[in-house]
Motif scaffolding. Sequence first.
Motif, PDB file in Angstrom:
ATOM      1  N   ASP B 230      -2.398  11.666  31.880  1.00  0.00           N
ATOM      2  CA  ASP B 230      -1.623  10.707  31.079  1.00  0.00           C
ATOM      3  C   ASP B 230      -2.272  10.470  29.715  1.00  0.00           C
ATOM      4  OD1 ASP B 230      -3.309   9.598  33.207  1.00  0.00           O
ATOM      5  OD2 ASP B 230      -3.045   7.719  32.159  1.00  0.00           O
ATOM      6  N   ASP B 231      -3.606  10.594  29.635  1.00  0.00           N
ATOM      7  CA  ASP B 231      -4.243  10.481  28.319  1.00  0.00           C
ATOM      8  C   ASP B 231      -3.956  11.707  27.468  1.00  0.00           C
ATOM      9  OD1 ASP B 231      -5.410   8.020  28.851  1.00  0.00           O
ATOM     10  OD2 ASP B 231      -7.096   8.955  29.884  1.00  0.00           O
ATOM     11  N   ILE B 232      -3.762  12.853  28.138  1.00  0.00           N
ATOM     12  CA  ILE B 232      -3.525  14.100  27.419  1.00  0.00           C
ATOM     13  C   ILE B 232      -2.133  14.124  26.782  1.00  0.00           C
ATOM     14  CG2 ILE B 232      -3.149  16.576  27.863  1.00  0.00           C
ATOM     15  CD1 ILE B 232      -6.046  15.776  27.496  1.00  0.00           C
ATOM     16  N   VAL B 233      -1.183  13.426  27.394  1.00  0.00           N
ATOM     17  CA  VAL B 233       0.155  13.351  26.806  1.00  0.00           C
ATOM     18  C   VAL B 233       0.061  12.825  25.374  1.00  0.00           C
ATOM     19  CG1 VAL B 233       2.347  12.105  26.942  1.00  0.00           C
ATOM     20  CG2 VAL B 233       1.400  13.174  28.981  1.00  0.00           C
ATOM     21  N   ASP B 234      -0.725  11.744  25.195  1.00  0.00           N
ATOM     22  CA  ASP B 234      -0.881  11.190  23.852  1.00  0.00           C
ATOM     23  C   ASP B 234      -1.570  12.183  22.925  1.00  0.00           C
ATOM     24  OD1 ASP B 234       0.180   8.918  24.980  1.00  0.00           O
ATOM     25  OD2 ASP B 234      -1.763   8.004  25.349  1.00  0.00           O
ATOM     26  N   VAL B 235      -2.577  12.888  23.451  1.00  0.00           N
ATOM     27  CA  VAL B 235      -3.320  13.857  22.635  1.00  0.00           C
ATOM     28  C   VAL B 235      -2.392  14.955  22.125  1.00  0.00           C
ATOM     29  CG1 VAL B 235      -5.033  15.712  22.774  1.00  0.00           C
ATOM     30  CG2 VAL B 235      -5.556  13.462  23.707  1.00  0.00           C
ATOM     31  N   ILE B 236      -1.538  15.458  23.019  1.00  0.00           N
ATOM     32  CA  ILE B 236      -0.664  16.559  22.632  1.00  0.00           C
ATOM     33  C   ILE B 236       0.303  16.112  21.540  1.00  0.00           C
ATOM     34  CG2 ILE B 236       1.178  18.063  23.449  1.00  0.00           C
ATOM     35  CD1 ILE B 236      -0.230  18.218  26.104  1.00  0.00           C
ATOM     36  N   GLN B 237       0.875  14.917  21.712  1.00  0.00           N
ATOM     37  CA  GLN B 237       1.784  14.387  20.687  1.00  0.00           C
ATOM     38  C   GLN B 237       1.057  14.275  19.344  1.00  0.00           C
ATOM     39  OE1 GLN B 237       4.867  14.200  20.946  1.00  0.00           O
ATOM     40  NE2 GLN B 237       5.650  12.945  22.611  1.00  0.00           N
ATOM     41  N   GLU B 238      -0.171  13.730  19.407  1.00  0.00           N
ATOM     42  CA  GLU B 238      -0.969  13.535  18.208  1.00  0.00           C
ATOM     43  C   GLU B 238      -1.257  14.859  17.475  1.00  0.00           C
ATOM     44  OE1 GLU B 238      -5.137  12.012  18.599  1.00  0.00           O
ATOM     45  OE2 GLU B 238      -4.027  10.325  19.446  1.00  0.00           O
ATOM     46  N   GLU B 239      -1.681  15.870  18.260  1.00  0.00           N
ATOM     47  CA  GLU B 239      -2.033  17.159  17.658  1.00  0.00           C
ATOM     48  C   GLU B 239      -0.790  17.803  17.026  1.00  0.00           C
ATOM     49  OE1 GLU B 239      -4.976  18.888  17.528  1.00  0.00           O
ATOM     50  OE2 GLU B 239      -6.216  17.427  18.588  1.00  0.00           O
ATOM     51  N   ALA B 240       0.351  17.713  17.718  1.00  0.00           N
ATOM     52  CA  ALA B 240       1.571  18.308  17.176  1.00  0.00           C
ATOM     53  C   ALA B 240       1.977  17.593  15.894  1.00  0.00           C
ATOM     54  CB  ALA B 240       2.699  18.242  18.210  1.00  0.00           C
ATOM     55  N   THR B 241       1.833  16.265  15.875  1.00  0.00           N
ATOM     56  CA  THR B 241       2.176  15.493  14.684  1.00  0.00           C
ATOM     57  C   THR B 241       1.300  15.922  13.505  1.00  0.00           C
ATOM     58  OG1 THR B 241       2.834  13.616  16.032  1.00  0.00           O
ATOM     59  CG2 THR B 241       2.335  13.174  13.729  1.00  0.00           C
ATOM     60  N   GLU B 242      -0.005  16.051  13.778  1.00  0.00           N
ATOM     61  CA  GLU B 242      -0.931  16.456  12.727  1.00  0.00           C
ATOM     62  C   GLU B 242      -0.540  17.819  12.160  1.00  0.00           C
ATOM     63  OE1 GLU B 242      -5.012  15.274  14.084  1.00  0.00           O
ATOM     64  OE2 GLU B 242      -5.479  17.029  12.839  1.00  0.00           O
ATOM     65  N   ASP B 243      -0.233  18.769  13.055  1.00  0.00           N
ATOM     66  CA  ASP B 243       0.150  20.106  12.599  1.00  0.00           C
ATOM     67  C   ASP B 243       1.444  20.065  11.792  1.00  0.00           C
ATOM     68  OD1 ASP B 243      -2.029  21.277  13.658  1.00  0.00           O
ATOM     69  OD2 ASP B 243      -0.985  22.514  15.118  1.00  0.00           O
ATOM     70  N   ILE B 244       2.421  19.314  12.282  1.00  0.00           N
ATOM     71  CA  ILE B 244       3.709  19.263  11.589  1.00  0.00           C
ATOM     72  C   ILE B 244       3.526  18.654  10.209  1.00  0.00           C
ATOM     73  CG2 ILE B 244       5.966  18.108  11.572  1.00  0.00           C
ATOM     74  CD1 ILE B 244       6.132  18.623  14.568  1.00  0.00           C
ATOM     75  N   GLN B 245       2.723  17.598  10.117  1.00  0.00           N
ATOM     76  CA  GLN B 245       2.526  16.968   8.807  1.00  0.00           C
ATOM     77  C   GLN B 245       1.798  17.912   7.854  1.00  0.00           C
ATOM     78  OE1 GLN B 245       0.746  13.237   9.965  1.00  0.00           O
ATOM     79  NE2 GLN B 245       2.731  12.282  10.271  1.00  0.00           N
ATOM     80  N   LYS B 246       0.826  18.651   8.385  1.00  0.00           N
ATOM     81  CA  LYS B 246       0.138  19.606   7.517  1.00  0.00           C
ATOM     82  C   LYS B 246       1.083  20.713   7.083  1.00  0.00           C
ATOM     83  CE  LYS B 246      -4.665  18.994   8.785  1.00  0.00           C
ATOM     84  NZ  LYS B 246      -5.770  19.536   9.593  1.00  0.00           N
ATOM     85  N   ILE B 247       1.897  21.215   8.003  1.00  0.00           N
ATOM     86  CA  ILE B 247       2.855  22.261   7.648  1.00  0.00           C
ATOM     87  C   ILE B 247       3.785  21.764   6.554  1.00  0.00           C
ATOM     88  CG2 ILE B 247       4.877  23.538   8.490  1.00  0.00           C
ATOM     89  CD1 ILE B 247       3.373  23.822  11.171  1.00  0.00           C
ATOM     90  N   GLY B 248       4.158  20.494   6.632  1.00  0.00           N
ATOM     91  CA  GLY B 248       5.012  19.911   5.605  1.00  0.00           C
ATOM     92  C   GLY B 248       4.275  19.635   4.311  1.00  0.00           C
ATOM     93  N   GLY B 249       2.952  19.806   4.318  1.00  0.00           N
ATOM     94  CA  GLY B 249       2.194  19.624   3.080  1.00  0.00           C
ATOM     95  C   GLY B 249       1.745  18.203   2.814  1.00  0.00           C
ATOM     96  N   THR B 250       1.485  17.418   3.845  1.00  0.00           N
ATOM     97  CA  THR B 250       0.874  16.102   3.671  1.00  0.00           C
ATOM     98  C   THR B 250      -0.472  16.129   4.381  1.00  0.00           C
ATOM     99  OG1 THR B 250       2.964  15.410   4.600  1.00  0.00           O
ATOM    100  CG2 THR B 250       1.561  13.673   3.725  1.00  0.00           C
ATOM    101  N   ALA B 251      -1.409  15.300   3.948  1.00  0.00           N
ATOM    102  CA  ALA B 251      -2.569  15.054   4.793  1.00  0.00           C
ATOM    103  C   ALA B 251      -2.072  14.308   6.024  1.00  0.00           C
ATOM    104  CB  ALA B 251      -3.589  14.215   4.031  1.00  0.00           C
ATOM    105  N   ALA B 252      -2.701  14.520   7.203  1.00  0.00           N
ATOM    106  CA  ALA B 252      -2.267  13.835   8.427  1.00  0.00           C
ATOM    107  C   ALA B 252      -2.321  12.323   8.207  1.00  0.00           C
ATOM    108  CB  ALA B 252      -3.165  14.241   9.589  1.00  0.00           C
ATOM    109  N   LEU B 253      -1.281  11.619   8.673  1.00  0.00           N
ATOM    110  CA  LEU B 253      -1.113  10.207   8.302  1.00  0.00           C
ATOM    111  C   LEU B 253      -2.021   9.233   9.045  1.00  0.00           C
ATOM    112  CD1 LEU B 253       2.681   9.538   7.785  1.00  0.00           C
ATOM    113  CD2 LEU B 253       0.957  10.146   6.121  1.00  0.00           C
ATOM    114  N   GLU B 254      -2.429   9.562  10.276  1.00  0.00           N
ATOM    115  CA  GLU B 254      -3.290   8.700  11.102  1.00  0.00           C
ATOM    116  C   GLU B 254      -2.548   7.518  11.726  1.00  0.00           C
ATOM    117  OE1 GLU B 254      -6.820   7.864   8.739  1.00  0.00           O
ATOM    118  OE2 GLU B 254      -7.037  10.012   8.553  1.00  0.00           O
ATOM    119  N   ALA B 255      -1.600   6.921  11.027  1.00  0.00           N
ATOM    120  CA  ALA B 255      -0.821   5.827  11.622  1.00  0.00           C
ATOM    121  C   ALA B 255       0.651   6.241  11.581  1.00  0.00           C
ATOM    122  CB  ALA B 255      -1.031   4.543  10.845  1.00  0.00           C
TER     123      ALA B 255
END
Lengths: 445, 445
Positions: B230-255
């Motif tokens: 259940d902790d890994i579910v959050d991790v996976i969402q977080e990592e995907a968000t970071e990658d998507i934001q970088k692909i879009g050309g933003t620094a990862a937002l953190e919040a």
Amino acid sequence: MPTLRTESQSASSLEVSDLKETWRILDPEERIEAFVELERAEAEEFFLDLPARDQADLLMAMSPPQRRSWIRLLPPDDAADAIQAADEAARDALLDLLDGPTRAEVQALLAYAEDDAGGLMNPRYARVRPDVSIDEAISYLRKQARDKTENFYYVYVIDPDQKLLGVVSLRDLFTAQPDKKVRDILAGAVVVAHENMDQEELSRLFAEHDLQAIPVVDAEGRMKGIVTVDDIVDVIQEEATEDIQKIGGTAALEAPYLETGFSSLLKKRVGWLAVLFVGEMLTASAMGRFEHEIARAVVLSLFIPLIISSGGNAGSQASTLVIRAMALGEGSLGDWWRVVRREVFQGGAIGAILGGIGFVRVVLWEWIFHSYGSHSVLVGVTIFASVLGVVTFGTVAGAGLPLALRRLGLDPASASAPFVATFVDVTGIVIYFSVASLVLRGTLL
Amino acid sequence: MPTLRTESQSASSLEVSDLKETWRILDPEERIEAFVELERAEAEEFFLDLPARDQADLLMAMSPPQRRSWIRLLPPDDAADAIQAADEAARDALLDLLDGPTRAEVQALLAYAEDDAGGLMNPRYARVRPDVSIDEAISYLRKQARDKTENFYYVYVIDPDQKLLGVVSLRDLFTAQPDKKVRDILAGAVVVAHENMDQEELSRLFAEHDLQAIPVVDAEGRMKGIVTVDDIVDVIQEEATEDIQKIGGTAALEAPYLETGFSSLLKKRVGWLAVLFVGEMLTASAMGRFEHEIARAVVLSLFIPLIISSGGNAGSQASTLVIRAMALGEGSLGDWWRVVRREVFQGGAIGAILGGIGFVRVVLWEWIFHSYGSHSVLVGVTIFASVLGVVTFGTVAGAGLPLALRRLGLDPASASAPFVATFVDVTGIVIYFSVASLVLRGTLL
């Protein structure tokens, strides 16, 4: 893969870990050859961990008696996935290999869409009546654990009509006084999923509540099965992959990149690129309208890529941010229209900063290299105002497009970076030359 | 949120579900005001589900005695996260609120990097010695379940030196003969994570093995704790968000996007866009070198956006595909260099198709509108050959950049769509005008 082995290494000629590493590059015949080399216990573990497609391929490569032994190893939800992954012609024959009760369960699962809660659930779960004692419940559970009930750590309390009354965890049972009744320790409110709930919404439910399993009920509140969090891990990866591929401007691949054949990969990629290419042709038409301006002031054409790409980049960025935030379930549609208003100011600020850099560049190059002639300050002003306008437009369009797509019932992730960039390019040219005729009329134009 | 309520609705003036919906838009004071309105049982459930940042904010808004009661509700891994999310000045005071043994556990967790296996793990797990009988093990577990051991469904078999010997599931214990020893039913090979394993690798381990929990060990094989899925579910969402934001050309937002303030959002976005803008200025320099060609054949300038964007789009697509496949752990670096070779052919095929469309467009427009003068076929050939070259180059560059970044030890996701597009734009202009001077010399040029 870090594996701790506590017994002496297995004596079989092939190690599971070796097979896992090479599995992807083996062709179907090599896979079955390697698979039969494994010891039965290791082979079972390996088989259970495979994706449904690979399980189906292996099953089809086996002899019929083997096939029956192996398909019966799968729990009903995984068996349903493997059957769905097999060729349509083979599905009925595979179903017939299952024992009667399991076949009925799998057929019921096959009726659900693959990405609904119903399609993900396992119809076997631990159940108990509300009026038995704690000790009775525990010994009943020990029996269910023997009967292939995969997950029995949450125990669902069901009335005679299959209605879900509540849930107790095995932990609650363990720590309660043995002579109490199950009814006394029942959790008052349970998070449930409706059988037709989409898997994306379901995965948000798991992320929000940190649960190990969520029960699936029908419209009448009758319990149909449970979805466990380990299945959701795969769903979340899948959904993120789909979104990322769409953002990048491909149709979702369905299979891993390395396993997708050349021509089907090409098909997934070229379709959307061709649409964008045809759309981008509008830039040629737009520029055609300004052919005379370009002929009179060639210097203007030098900045076209710079100006339109600034809008495209700002737009890709805005759309990506909004798509991801929507996928994570942040905010309602109402919140999001407020966001578009905020993006006007974000875009304006970004545009002013980039436009300022552009202005400095033009004035500096003129000062050092005498690149742009006597009207260089006016050219600089044109660049500044155009970048401001194009970036603001690009940002708002990029943020607004996913919202508009969702409003229309389409997937917001289709507002891919390339799509937004193309959309903004055409507008960018019109904005640029309009600003130029305004600023430079009577001097360069 | 679909919630089944089996008891009469709670009588408190505020419903948890209402608070969940409005939580995001409340300011800190409103949050604490609403929170204290909840019934204790509901408030506890709500508090445990909150992100660590919100837990920290609530704790800091409470009176000191309340604060102690609420922070002690958190299991050690969540307490560590909440303390890490609090202001640095407040951390020691929060730590002091914990009871002695828990404080020691939390301090040990705080020593790990947040995104290591060690930083995610819970130091409390169910443990048993190998030589006790099954029945002894079960009653020992009933005791551990009472002692706040959060997850006791996997039971780890530990020797006196804390070395992990193996694992038994509670299910195995339930179904084994009561007079056997734990040692007899021990699983032979256990998937383990090293305490410094990165959370991205850890989440792949969960996805691959469909496990509920993975034990974390140190270099000597001593058991340190467990990470649950259940902790890994959050991790996976977080990592995907970071990658998507970088692909879009933003620094990862953190919040979350909606909770990020205007100026910090602007800072995250404008930095990378400014770098790209400066890079894109090279297009103006590149075009400056062809100023005379443009002056002689203005028609060439009309197709610049079309040609360079086709390369940018193809490149964004290729880089996104490769970044995601790498994030999912498909293939080794060796596989990937083979991929670049395949991308040459993918790019060539896509380029030929798009270039063909471009050729048809030019010839057709000439035929219908007489747009491009007597050399229109040669212009069409120029477009075809340029698109072919630019798309092939863009595809290969897009696929190769993430690989090169990984080779350099950087995050492949930094090869964002806008970055690839900018990189390809400059090269695209050089390719286009080089092809044009080759094809059109003596006619238009």
